[in-house]
Write a protein that holds these residues in place. Structure first.
Motif, PDB file in Angstrom:
ATOM      1  N   TRP A 159     -16.001  41.472   6.153  1.00 13.66           N
ATOM      2  CA  TRP A 159     -15.064  40.389   5.829  1.00 13.66           C
ATOM      3  C   TRP A 159     -14.802  40.303   4.327  1.00 13.66           C
ATOM      4  CZ3 TRP A 159     -11.680  38.934   8.954  1.00 13.66           C
ATOM      5  CH2 TRP A 159     -11.935  38.786  10.315  1.00 13.66           C
ATOM      6  N   ASN A 160     -15.796  40.587   3.515  1.00  8.15           N
ATOM      7  CA  ASN A 160     -15.533  40.671   2.073  1.00  8.15           C
ATOM      8  C   ASN A 160     -14.527  41.767   1.781  1.00  8.15           C
ATOM      9  OD1 ASN A 160     -17.158  38.578   1.110  1.00  8.15           O
ATOM     10  ND2 ASN A 160     -18.988  39.888   0.994  1.00  8.15           N
ATOM     11  N   GLY A 161     -14.632  42.863   2.514  1.00  3.74           N
ATOM     12  CA  GLY A 161     -13.668  43.944   2.341  1.00  3.74           C
ATOM     13  C   GLY A 161     -12.264  43.539   2.729  1.00  3.74           C
ATOM     14  N   VAL A 162     -12.138  42.669   3.758  1.00  2.24           N
ATOM     15  CA  VAL A 162     -10.820  42.191   4.193  1.00  2.24           C
ATOM     16  C   VAL A 162     -10.226  41.246   3.159  1.00  2.24           C
ATOM     17  CG1 VAL A 162      -9.606  40.812   5.925  1.00  2.24           C
ATOM     18  CG2 VAL A 162     -11.324  42.494   6.655  1.00  2.24           C
ATOM     19  N   PHE A 163     -10.990  40.247   2.740  1.00  2.00           N
ATOM     20  CA  PHE A 163     -10.449  39.194   1.888  1.00  2.00           C
ATOM     21  C   PHE A 163     -10.332  39.611   0.422  1.00  2.00           C
ATOM     22  CE2 PHE A 163     -11.435  36.387   5.450  1.00  2.00           C
ATOM     23  CZ  PHE A 163     -10.392  35.478   5.396  1.00  2.00           C
ATOM     24  N   LEU A 164     -11.296  40.346  -0.093  1.00  2.00           N
ATOM     25  CA  LEU A 164     -11.262  40.680  -1.513  1.00  2.00           C
ATOM     26  C   LEU A 164     -10.409  41.913  -1.793  1.00  2.00           C
ATOM     27  CD1 LEU A 164     -13.802  38.793  -1.224  1.00  2.00           C
ATOM     28  CD2 LEU A 164     -14.737  40.014  -3.193  1.00  2.00           C
ATOM     29  N   SER A 165     -10.645  42.982  -1.050  1.00  2.00           N
ATOM     30  CA  SER A 165      -9.941  44.241  -1.300  1.00  2.00           C
ATOM     31  C   SER A 165      -8.765  44.462  -0.371  1.00  2.00           C
ATOM     32  CB  SER A 165     -10.915  45.418  -1.161  1.00  2.00           C
ATOM     33  OG  SER A 165     -11.943  45.342  -2.115  1.00  2.00           O
ATOM     34  N   SER A 166      -8.531  43.514   0.538  1.00  2.00           N
ATOM     35  CA  SER A 166      -7.457  43.662   1.525  1.00  2.00           C
ATOM     36  C   SER A 166      -7.586  44.985   2.274  1.00  2.00           C
ATOM     37  CB  SER A 166      -6.082  43.573   0.844  1.00  2.00           C
ATOM     38  OG  SER A 166      -5.096  43.141   1.757  1.00  2.00           O
ATOM     39  N   GLY A 167      -8.836  45.368   2.571  1.00  5.40           N
ATOM     40  CA  GLY A 167      -9.110  46.675   3.143  1.00  5.40           C
ATOM     41  C   GLY A 167      -8.669  46.827   4.589  1.00  5.40           C
ATOM     42  N   ASN A 168      -7.674  47.678   4.805  1.00  9.58           N
ATOM     43  CA  ASN A 168      -7.230  47.934   6.179  1.00  9.58           C
ATOM     44  C   ASN A 168      -8.281  48.686   6.975  1.00  9.58           C
ATOM     45  OD1 ASN A 168      -4.900  46.681   5.423  1.00  9.58           O
ATOM     46  ND2 ASN A 168      -3.564  48.464   5.693  1.00  9.58           N
ATOM     47  N   ASP A 169      -9.174  49.418   6.277  1.00 10.28           N
ATOM     48  CA  ASP A 169     -10.262  50.092   6.983  1.00 10.28           C
ATOM     49  C   ASP A 169     -11.226  49.066   7.579  1.00 10.28           C
ATOM     50  OD1 ASP A 169     -10.963  49.361   4.401  1.00 10.28           O
ATOM     51  OD2 ASP A 169     -11.978  51.250   3.904  1.00 10.28           O
ATOM     52  N   ALA A 170     -11.523  48.009   6.827  1.00  8.75           N
ATOM     53  CA  ALA A 170     -12.396  46.953   7.348  1.00  8.75           C
ATOM     54  C   ALA A 170     -11.738  46.223   8.514  1.00  8.75           C
ATOM     55  CB  ALA A 170     -12.756  45.969   6.236  1.00  8.75           C
ATOM     56  N   VAL A 171     -10.429  46.034   8.430  1.00  9.00           N
ATOM     57  CA  VAL A 171      -9.708  45.386   9.529  1.00  9.00           C
ATOM     58  C   VAL A 171      -9.808  46.228  10.797  1.00  9.00           C
ATOM     59  CG1 VAL A 171      -7.434  44.673  10.361  1.00  9.00           C
ATOM     60  CG2 VAL A 171      -8.112  44.145   8.016  1.00  9.00           C
ATOM     61  N   HIS A 172      -9.651  47.531  10.683  1.00  6.46           N
ATOM     62  CA  HIS A 172      -9.706  48.400  11.854  1.00  6.46           C
ATOM     63  C   HIS A 172     -11.079  48.349  12.527  1.00  6.46           C
ATOM     64  CE1 HIS A 172      -5.975  50.940  12.283  1.00  6.46           C
ATOM     65  NE2 HIS A 172      -5.708  50.259  11.172  1.00  6.46           N
ATOM     66  N   VAL A 173     -12.130  48.310  11.727  1.00  3.78           N
ATOM     67  CA  VAL A 173     -13.476  48.243  12.298  1.00  3.78           C
ATOM     68  C   VAL A 173     -13.692  46.903  13.005  1.00  3.78           C
ATOM     69  CG1 VAL A 173     -15.943  48.240  11.775  1.00  3.78           C
ATOM     70  CG2 VAL A 173     -14.419  49.863  10.630  1.00  3.78           C
ATOM     71  N   LEU A 174     -13.330  45.809  12.363  1.00  4.09           N
ATOM     72  CA  LEU A 174     -13.502  44.488  12.973  1.00  4.09           C
ATOM     73  C   LEU A 174     -12.639  44.335  14.227  1.00  4.09           C
ATOM     74  CD1 LEU A 174     -13.611  42.380   9.709  1.00  4.09           C
ATOM     75  CD2 LEU A 174     -15.459  42.529  11.402  1.00  4.09           C
ATOM     76  N   ALA A 175     -11.452  44.914  14.213  1.00  2.00           N
ATOM     77  CA  ALA A 175     -10.604  44.867  15.406  1.00  2.00           C
ATOM     78  C   ALA A 175     -11.259  45.624  16.553  1.00  2.00           C
ATOM     79  CB  ALA A 175      -9.225  45.439  15.097  1.00  2.00           C
ATOM     80  N   ALA A 176     -11.862  46.782  16.253  1.00  2.00           N
ATOM     81  CA  ALA A 176     -12.558  47.553  17.286  1.00  2.00           C
ATOM     82  C   ALA A 176     -13.723  46.761  17.859  1.00  2.00           C
ATOM     83  CB  ALA A 176     -13.051  48.873  16.705  1.00  2.00           C
TER      84      ALA A 176
END
Length: 419
Positions: A159-176
């Motif tokens: 979630w830090n990766g989503v909110f701070l870096s806007s990481g689409n890779d982190a979004v893909h993992v959390l979505a999975a």
């Protein structure tokens, strides 16, 4: 005819009562225990008009700038954004807006809806090992935080990766972790509708440009306001810096919201809570922010400024927040971020059903004498009790008093002949 002292006392008391009893009027309230007449039941169900001036619910559907200033209200700033909204985060009242429902690409501000949908499903301390399949399908040129397959991360790191870096890779993992990409798309769409956000169409949960993917300044403000009511969401979106793990070591990441960090020459905004910024070539710059000053919290959304360079979105959001705090109590709201309440299935039919029941049961339904009062003497043909406008008990007492007085007069006139 023999009259005992008890009879004489009762007759005299009844005659005296006749002289002091009030005459029932049309304005008398119904006695306790009596059902109101159907005509009054329907009027009682009507909502009480609000004390504040009427807010046209369709006003935010109009094009152009919408604001209702009162005396002493500050002048709205001149903004170049295609669409924007500023609202009170506590009440949801929209203080001002421009083309609030204009459908535009949201870029990474759509991650606010992603977080609202997925955050509740996993505890921040939970650990997850990333598989190769979870990192497939990431759009070319996406912003990344650096998630690697085979590495184990805490959910809070992702979630830090989503909110701070806007990481689409982190979004893909959390979505999975929450049912997969297609499932998450459907979940986000359902969440948007549940929040009253009708302009948003989700195609790519990370906000990456996709045909048909749109939102609006209104919907983004709705998502931002909802997020500020979630402590976990608020904690992540207001974090300026964090360490992101990389196996046996970690590296620092910074929030890309310049109003929060003061990076790249953009001055930090006092009291800023954060929320989310975004950029794609199709969406331009987009931003949702929340800020607190004293006891007041505002939320603002800005979509695609047309002038001022890449950081104009921050300066225009700053101007909106400044205006919103200064305008407190000096403008009438032009709308609300709160979802419209749909009437319950039996609402509106309850009063009509009650009226039908009263009509079917007749006037004797629920006809009970007040506590401590004597019930009227039985009669061969009982008359219908008055409902709502007259009280039945005073009339019964009047009748009893008249009868007693008449009996006393007849005895005095003719009683001696009977002995």
């Amino acid at each position: 005819m023999i009259v005992t002292p008890a009879v004489r006392h009762a007759a005299a008391g009844a005659a005296a009562l006749l002289l002091v009893l009030p005459v029932p009027t049309a304005a008398a309230a119904p006695a306790p225990g009596h059902a109101s007449a159907p005509a009054f039941a329907s009027s009682a169900a009507e909502p009480t008009p609000p004390a504040r001036s009427f807010v046209d619910p369709a006003r935010l559907d109009r094009s152009g700038t919408q604001v209702q200033p009162l005396r002493g209200a500050p002048q709205l700033p001149s903004l170049s954004a295609l669409s924007w909204v500023v609202a009170d985060a506590a009440t949801g009242e929209v203080l001002a807006a421009r083309d609030a429902h204009r459908k535009l690409p949201p870029a990474s501000t759509l991650k606010t809806l992603f977080a609202l949908t997925a955050l509740p499903h996993h505890d921040g301390g939970e650990r997850h090992t990333v598989s190769d399949e979870e990192l497939t399908g990431i759009g070319e040129g996406s912003s990344l935080v650096g998630v690697k397959e085979g590495y184990t991360y805490r959910v809070s790191d992702l979630w830090n990766g989503v909110f701070l870096s806007s990481g689409n890779d982190a979004v893909h993992v959390l979505a999975a972790m929450n049912g997969g990409w297609e499932s998450m798309t459907r979940q986000m769409q359902e969440k948007a509708r549940a929040l009253g956000a009708r302009d948003t169409h989700v195609v790519s949960p990370d906000g990456y440009d996709a045909p048909g993917q749109v939102s609006s300044a209104y919907d983004l403000a709705v998502f931002g306001r909802a997020g500020l009511q979630d402590p976990g969401f608020t904690r992540y979106c207001s974090t300026r810096y964090a360490d992101f793990p990389a196996g046996s070591w970690s590296y620092g990441i910074a929030n890309t919201n310049r109003l929060l960090t003061g990076a790249d020459g953009v001055a930090r905004y006092p009291g800023l809570i954060g929320i989310k910024n975004g950029y794609t070539s199709g969406a331009g710059n987009t931003l949702v922010v929340g800020a607190r000053r004293g006891a007041r919290t505002l939320v603002a959304s800005v979509m695609n400024p047309q002038g001022g360079g890449g950081f104009a979105v921050y300066e225009e959001a700053r101007d909106l927040l400044d205006w919103g705090f200064e305008a407190a109590g000096r403008v009438q709201p032009v709308g609300s971020l709160a979802p419209a309440k749909a009437p319950r299935k039996n609402e509106g039919g309850t009063v009509r059903a009650a009226a039908r029941n009263v009509n079917r049961a007749g006037p004797e339904a629920g006809d009970t004498a007040p506590s401590g009062a004597a019930a009227p003497a039985p009669a061969p043909h009982r008359q219908a009790a008055p409902t709502g406008r007259t009280a039945g008990l005073p009339l019964a007492l009047v009748g009893a008093a008249l009868g007693a007085a008449l009996s006393l007069w007849l005895w005095r006139r003719f009683g001696a002949r009977g002995n």
